[in-house]
Scaffold this motif. Sequence first.
Motif, PDB file in Angstrom:
ATOM      1  N   LEU A  16       0.860  -1.180   0.000  1.00  0.00           N
ATOM      2  CA  LEU A  16       0.000   0.000   0.000  1.00  0.00           C
ATOM      3  C   LEU A  16       0.895   1.229   0.000  1.00  0.00           C
ATOM      4  N   GLY A  17       0.659   2.137  -0.931  1.00  0.00           N
ATOM      5  CA  GLY A  17       1.487   3.338  -0.970  1.00  0.00           C
ATOM      6  C   GLY A  17       1.015   4.286  -2.048  1.00  0.00           C
ATOM      7  N   ILE A  18       1.861   5.219  -2.397  1.00  0.00           N
ATOM      8  CA  ILE A  18       1.470   6.202  -3.409  1.00  0.00           C
ATOM      9  C   ILE A  18       2.363   6.104  -4.636  1.00  0.00           C
ATOM     10  N   PHE A  19       1.780   6.498  -5.774  1.00  0.00           N
ATOM     11  CA  PHE A  19       2.536   6.739  -6.989  1.00  0.00           C
ATOM     12  C   PHE A  19       2.608   8.240  -7.196  1.00  0.00           C
ATOM     13  N   VAL A  20       3.776   8.735  -7.532  1.00  0.00           N
ATOM     14  CA  VAL A  20       3.919  10.110  -8.014  1.00  0.00           C
ATOM     15  C   VAL A  20       4.835  10.095  -9.223  1.00  0.00           C
ATOM     16  N   ALA A  21       4.650  11.065 -10.092  1.00  0.00           N
ATOM     17  CA  ALA A  21       5.590  11.260 -11.183  1.00  0.00           C
ATOM     18  C   ALA A  21       6.768  12.067 -10.645  1.00  0.00           C
ATOM     19  N   ASP A  22       7.953  11.496 -10.726  1.00  0.00           N
ATOM     20  CA  ASP A  22       9.155  12.198 -10.279  1.00  0.00           C
ATOM     21  C   ASP A  22       9.630  13.156 -11.364  1.00  0.00           C
ATOM     22  N   THR A  23       9.764  14.426 -11.013  1.00  0.00           N
ATOM     23  CA  THR A  23      10.405  15.385 -11.909  1.00  0.00           C
ATOM     24  C   THR A  23      11.747  15.734 -11.263  1.00  0.00           C
ATOM     25  N   ALA A  24      12.811  15.252 -11.863  1.00  0.00           N
ATOM     26  CA  ALA A  24      14.142  15.345 -11.249  1.00  0.00           C
ATOM     27  C   ALA A  24      14.989  16.395 -11.952  1.00  0.00           C
ATOM     28  N   TYR A  25      15.601  17.245 -11.132  1.00  0.00           N
ATOM     29  CA  TYR A  25      16.432  18.335 -11.623  1.00  0.00           C
ATOM     30  C   TYR A  25      17.861  18.134 -11.123  1.00  0.00           C
ATOM     31  N   LEU A  26      18.810  18.106 -12.029  1.00  0.00           N
ATOM     32  CA  LEU A  26      20.217  17.939 -11.684  1.00  0.00           C
ATOM     33  C   LEU A  26      20.895  19.307 -11.682  1.00  0.00           C
ATOM     34  N   ALA A  27      21.590  19.639 -10.579  1.00  0.00           N
ATOM     35  CA  ALA A  27      22.256  20.935 -10.477  1.00  0.00           C
ATOM     36  C   ALA A  27      23.399  20.839  -9.467  1.00  0.00           C
ATOM     37  N   PHE A  41       3.217  -8.036   3.649  1.00  0.00           N
ATOM     38  CA  PHE A  41       2.536  -6.769   3.392  1.00  0.00           C
ATOM     39  C   PHE A  41       3.458  -5.626   3.783  1.00  0.00           C
ATOM     40  N   VAL A  42       3.511  -4.587   2.933  1.00  0.00           N
ATOM     41  CA  VAL A  42       4.407  -3.447   3.131  1.00  0.00           C
ATOM     42  C   VAL A  42       3.617  -2.143   3.041  1.00  0.00           C
ATOM     43  N   THR A  43       3.906  -1.198   3.932  1.00  0.00           N
ATOM     44  CA  THR A  43       3.364   0.144   3.770  1.00  0.00           C
ATOM     45  C   THR A  43       4.310   1.178   4.372  1.00  0.00           C
ATOM     46  N   GLN A  44       3.975   2.457   4.129  1.00  0.00           N
ATOM     47  CA  GLN A  44       4.790   3.591   4.554  1.00  0.00           C
ATOM     48  C   GLN A  44       3.850   4.682   5.071  1.00  0.00           C
ATOM     49  N   ASN A  93       7.575   0.840   6.822  1.00  0.00           N
ATOM     50  CA  ASN A  93       8.634   1.799   6.530  1.00  0.00           C
ATOM     51  C   ASN A  93       8.126   3.185   6.939  1.00  0.00           C
ATOM     52  N   PRO A  94       8.499   3.688   8.148  1.00  0.00           N
ATOM     53  CA  PRO A  94       7.913   4.935   8.667  1.00  0.00           C
ATOM     54  C   PRO A  94       8.513   6.167   7.999  1.00  0.00           C
ATOM     55  N   ALA A  95       8.192   6.321   6.718  1.00  0.00           N
ATOM     56  CA  ALA A  95       8.738   7.413   5.920  1.00  0.00           C
ATOM     57  C   ALA A  95       7.615   8.023   5.084  1.00  0.00           C
TER      58      ALA A  95
END
Length: 308
Positions: A8-19, A136-139, A164-166
């Motif tokens: 159980l968790g979330i999906f997000v689209a990662d927008t990654a910026y390198l600097a 079973f895994v969750t955060q 995973n408490p994150a």
Amino acid sequence: MKNGVSILGIFVADTAYLAARMPVVGETIRGSGFAVGPGGKGSNQAVAAARAGATVSFISKIGRDTFGDLAQKTYADAGVTPVLTVMDTEPTGAAFIYVNENNGDNAIIVYPGAAGTIGVEDVEAARVTIEQSAIFVTQLEQPVAAAQRALEIARNAGVVTVFNPAPAEIFPDVLYGLSDYIIPNETEAAALVGFGIETLDDARRAGDALLKRGAGAAVITLGGRGVLLHTSGQSDHLPVFSVGPVIDTTGAGDAFVGGFSAALSAGRDPLEAVRFGCATAGISVTRRGTAPAMPSVAEIEAVLATTH
């Protein structure tokens, strides 16, 4: 017969910026790279576990949009069974990720979008998926009430629970007692126990505190210092697997949790599962991105074979 891993968790689209560095407020700086890819802690863990050889179901909510399409494609490519509610009223989640171009360190802002509405009723709807899994895994990226109910369902069905408490935030103490394995990183562990994790002895003290609160075992990830598996009967420190230059640590924790959970579902003992998770994470940090960086089971086994 119980089989595989449910997450159980979330999906997000990662927008990654390198600097070279983070800009300060009011400042604009030039970046050296950009990428969009699949992310979210639970989603990353699902991909990691599936690529590590487990049968995986992922429970979440997404929007009916381009980022939601990315989620569906990600699970099809990784072999994850999606157990998803698709919403018309909320967007799919997204994350801003800054990655330091010099050392791979990162900073992240997450907006969960549709997944932020995951509630107890959504968990109840996925009850059979949870009850039939071996692990079973969750955060904590989705609402804590949903995580608690899912852990309760899993525990009542005799499913091994991994929590995973994150990200680090306050949660009800009852979650400790619902966790066969609690897996914080050193920052999260420090927030939970109220003191810094500067040494291995500190990590063991933190492990004792987490066990006292009811967790079955504490698995504390210590970044470049490895991982501590701490139970009432043993305390084992395992080093990291150095398999190449570290270029992006963004998904390392998720790679570990996914690999660890996959190994448990395959019947490995906890210490071997930690080693398997360490190898999974060790490979992932040599690649850019989160879900795209997760290694295959063949790659993980190859690393393990060279370090026995």
